[in-house]
Design an enzyme around this catalytic site. Structure first.
Site, PDB file in Angstrom:
ATOM      1  N   LYS A 255       0.860  -1.188   0.000  1.00 25.52           N
ATOM      2  CA  LYS A 255       0.000   0.000   0.000  1.00 25.52           C
ATOM      3  C   LYS A 255       0.895   1.237   0.000  1.00 25.52           C
ATOM      4  O   LYS A 255       1.764   1.388   0.872  1.00 25.52           O
ATOM      5  CB  LYS A 255      -0.877  -0.037   1.253  1.00 25.52           C
ATOM      6  CG  LYS A 255      -2.214   0.649   1.110  1.00 25.52           C
ATOM      7  CD  LYS A 255      -3.062   0.307   2.311  1.00 25.52           C
ATOM      8  CE  LYS A 255      -4.363   1.053   2.322  1.00 25.52           C
ATOM      9  NZ  LYS A 255      -5.063   0.883   3.604  1.00 25.52           N
TER      10      LYS A 255
HETATM   11  O1  G3P Z   1      -7.847   1.832   5.235  1.00 25.24           O
HETATM   12  C1  G3P Z   1      -8.106   3.133   4.883  1.00 25.24           C
HETATM   13  C2  G3P Z   1      -9.505   3.641   5.175  1.00 25.24           C
HETATM   14  O2  G3P Z   1     -10.449   2.648   5.028  1.00 25.24           O
HETATM   15  C3  G3P Z   1      -9.602   4.462   6.431  1.00 25.24           C
HETATM   16  O3  G3P Z   1     -10.916   4.736   6.816  1.00 25.24           O
HETATM   17  O4  G3P Z   1     -12.554   5.547   8.484  1.00 25.24           O
HETATM   18  O5  G3P Z   1     -10.112   6.126   8.757  1.00 25.24           O
HETATM   19  O6  G3P Z   1     -11.490   7.177   6.976  1.00 25.24           O
HETATM   20  P1  G3P Z   1     -11.281   5.962   7.809  1.00 25.24           P
END
Ligand code: G3P
Length: 214
Positions: A85
């Site tokens: 990633k």
């Molecule tokens: O893995 C990245 C993403 O899904 C993060 O989500 O909820 O931190 O915006 P969030």
């Protein structure tokens, strides 16, 4: 639509895998940091790869191209299913081009616009991760981005998969599925929400009551 779990929590991953619903896992530095006592990042990724027989995204911490490549090469040796990633930056895209040519799959993360996704796809990314929830948070419609990416990738036959990230609710998943997104990476809590419907609970209660009164 493939379901990935957006988690570095071993118990959550084991539970969802046991339901037969798990196609892969995505992690990020914030998710790994949340797991107390799990300080060895590579060990966590190794553990996850043992549970899940599908792609497992492991994010690099470096921001400079050379260091990204060094980290990626170490991470990709952990397991054949590791996906590197990388952040959506110039260095990240340069590293995506390099690793993709070497057949090391890359997930370009922190995608907030169609132009960013187009760059990642052209660099050969296996996945792009558009963050729908964080766009919604700033009053910009995250699902519109999924719609744009579906159209653009179809126009040019890109093999890059749309991996919808930053999912906050079941509507994000259904709208993404209607648009043909390849993958949804779900927090555990949202995946569990997908099961729920009050009429299902009422129905079960009624069946059991009728049965006990027969
Ligand atoms: O893995 C990245 C993403 O899904 C993060 O989500 O909820 O931190 O915006 P969030």
């Amino acid at each position: 639509m493939k379901f990935f779990l957006d988690s570095a929590n071993i118990n959550e991953i084991e539970e969802i895998a046991s339901l037969g619903l798990l196609d892969g896992v995505t992690t990020n530095p914030s998710l790994v940091a949340k797991e107390n006592g799990q300080k060895d990042f590579n060990k966590i990724i190794k553990k996850i790869c043992k549970i899940v027989k599908g792609p497992v995204s492991a994010e690099v911490i470096s921001t400079k191209y050379e260091n990204m490549i060094k980290e990626a090469e170490i991470l990709s040796k952990i397991d054949k299913n590791v996906v590197i990633k990388l952040p959506m930056t110039k260095d990240g895209i340069k590293a995506t081009s390099y690793l993709s040519k070497k057949k090391i799959p890359v997930n370009v993360t922190l995608i907030f616009s169609a132009s960013q996704a187009l760059l990642a796809a052209k660099a050969g990314a296996a996945y792009v991760s558009p963050f729908v929830g964080r766009l919604d948070d700033i009053s910009s419609n995250g699902i519109n981005l999924i719609s744009d990416l579906s159209e653009i990738f179809l126009n040019y036959g890109f093999h890059t998969e749309i991996l919808v990230a930053s999912i906050r609710n079941p509507i994000h998943i259904i709208e993404s599925a209607k648009l043909g997104a390849d993958v949804a990476t779900l927090p555990y809590s949202v995946l569990i929400q997908l099961f729920n419907h009050p009429l299902t609970d009422i129905g079960i209660e009624k069946f059991l009551k009728d049965w006990s009164n027969k």
